[in-house]
Scaffold this active site. Structure first.
Site, PDB file in Angstrom:
ATOM      1  N   ASP A  10       9.027   2.984   0.924  1.00 52.14           N
ATOM      2  CA  ASP A  10       7.964   3.327   1.502  1.00 52.14           C
ATOM      3  C   ASP A  10       8.051   3.128   2.953  1.00 52.14           C
ATOM      4  O   ASP A  10       7.743   1.928   3.296  1.00 52.14           O
ATOM      5  CB  ASP A  10       6.435   2.908   0.911  1.00 52.14           C
ATOM      6  CG  ASP A  10       5.280   3.345   1.712  1.00 52.14           C
ATOM      7  OD1 ASP A  10       5.484   4.031   2.915  1.00 52.14           O
ATOM      8  OD2 ASP A  10       4.073   3.252   1.054  1.00 52.14           O
TER       9      ASP A  10
ATOM     10  N   TYR B  86       0.838  -1.080   0.152  1.00 54.33           N
ATOM     11  CA  TYR B  86       0.093   0.080   0.114  1.00 54.33           C
ATOM     12  C   TYR B  86       0.830   1.289  -0.207  1.00 54.33           C
ATOM     13  O   TYR B  86       1.858   1.409   0.880  1.00 54.33           O
ATOM     14  CB  TYR B  86      -0.901   0.162   1.009  1.00 54.33           C
ATOM     15  CG  TYR B  86      -1.577   1.198   1.608  1.00 54.33           C
ATOM     16  CD1 TYR B  86      -2.823   1.602   0.586  1.00 54.33           C
ATOM     17  CD2 TYR B  86      -1.283   2.155   2.505  1.00 54.33           C
ATOM     18  CE1 TYR B  86      -3.507   2.640   0.617  1.00 54.33           C
ATOM     19  CE2 TYR B  86      -2.240   3.258   2.634  1.00 54.33           C
ATOM     20  CZ  TYR B  86      -3.270   3.742   1.915  1.00 54.33           C
ATOM     21  OH  TYR B  86      -3.921   4.769   1.967  1.00 54.33           O
TER      22      TYR B  86
ATOM     23  N   LYS C 170       3.804   8.840   9.768  1.00 54.95           N
ATOM     24  CA  LYS C 170       3.116   8.270  11.074  1.00 54.95           C
ATOM     25  C   LYS C 170       4.163   8.511  12.343  1.00 54.95           C
ATOM     26  O   LYS C 170       3.778   9.465  12.813  1.00 54.95           O
ATOM     27  CB  LYS C 170       3.028   6.755  10.726  1.00 54.95           C
ATOM     28  CG  LYS C 170       1.761   6.562   9.704  1.00 54.95           C
ATOM     29  CD  LYS C 170       1.609   4.898   9.789  1.00 54.95           C
ATOM     30  CE  LYS C 170       0.594   4.467   8.784  1.00 54.95           C
ATOM     31  NZ  LYS C 170      -0.804   5.143   8.975  1.00 54.95           N
TER      32      LYS C 170
END
Length: 310
Positions: A246, A145, A274
């Site tokens: 990522d 993702y 995050k």
């Protein structure tokens, strides 16, 4: 457990707030008939809902709350800054102070820029990779993702029919994505170095980058096979293809410098978010100086009113 106030809050929320919650993930967690958690406050590892029920928070903001809820050092720093200003639309010292710390921590980050979300960062580094190489295709792995933008929200949660294991089908993940969303993607299975090598041998002339979660976290915690990341690094170097990590999930969590520090394999570009900002919407990207110089010279414009707000 009494949940009367949460039930009332959810019913009221649905009248003006689409679905009653603010994210597709939260909506998916509470299917029809279930009332989502409405939080009144959070401290450390615990949450209290509107009905004063207390919970241990094992989700911890989907990994964003690296220091737990309301850590004093962060709260006090934010209060201090709010008294000075929240957003200037101009440069401030914190930009280079924080970028120095990020560059020191992340192995590949000679230069960095800040954004407000991981999806923003991913969208931009793909553009940057295409600009640097002059190529348009990107290798993406099934199940990884990289944000919810149309041209990369592909084959994240594949469902039958899925195609052959060696040739996964491109699966758009939402109604509304144009049919040509995946035109510039090559979907491959992860952890298959031979197939990646064959793909790069055959098509490297049109491939700008290989992008991956260095640990596949969004569909279970699946580690790279031993030697796989180094093999990908060697293959991309050989073919002049950029490697993008990522590290939205792994960054600052598996190690201060992310998975690239932990595994000792540095990509060309990396994104982070995050855990980076203890619950605030700040993310970013960084990489090799010769690539990031395209940003520095404004040859590849990176814009955003709220970028690197203090």
């Amino acid at each position: 457990m009494i949940r009367d106030k949460s039930i009332q809050a959810f019913e009221r929320s649905k009248l003006s707030f689409a679905g009653g919650v603010g994210s597709a993930v939260r909506l998916r967690e509470f299917p029809s008939g279930l009332t989502p958690l409405f939080v009144k406050n959070g401290h450390g590892a615990r949450l209290t809902d509107l009905d004063d029920n207390e919970f241990i928070d094992y989700v911890i903001g989907y990994g964003a709350l690296l220091l737990g809820h309301s850590p004093r050092v962060v709260v006090e720093a934010v209060k201090e800054q709010l008294n000075k200003g929240a957003m200037f639309g101009a440069s401030c010292e914190l930009e280079f102070i924080v970028s120095e710390k990020v560059a020191e921590a992340i192995p590949c980050a000679d230069l960095v820029r800040f954004t407000n979300s991981g999806s923003e960062s991913l969208h931009f580094v793909l553009r940057l990779a295409r600009a640097f190489t002059g190529r348009e295709k990107v290798v993406k792995f099934e199940g990884h993702y990289h944000g919810w933008f149309d041209d990369i929200y592909i084959s994240v949660h594949p469902s039958p029919p899925m195609g052959l294991s060696k040739a996964p089908w491109k699966k758009r993940q939402s109604p509304g994505q144009p049919e040509d969303s995946a035109n510039n993607l090559i979907i491959l299975p992860w952890n298959d170095r031979e197939l990646l090598a064959q793909t790069l041998d055959d098509r490297s002339h049109e491939i700008a980058a290989v992008i991956m979660e260095p640990i596949m976290f969004n569909n279970g915690g699946i580690y790279p096979e031993e030697g796989y990341l180094q093999a990908v690094r060697d293959l991309t170097n050989e073919h002049g293809v950029l490697l993008i990590f990522d590290e939205i999930v792994t960054g600052f969590r598996i190690a201060l410098g992310g998975a690239q520090e932990y595994f000792g394999v540095a990509p060309d570009l990396s994104v982070f978010g995050k855990g980076f900002a203890a619950g605030f919407p700040i993310a970013g990207f960084g990489g090799r100086k010769d690539i990031m110089d395209l940003v520095a010279t404004n040859d590849v414009p990176h814009m955003g009113t709220y970028n690197s707000n203090p």
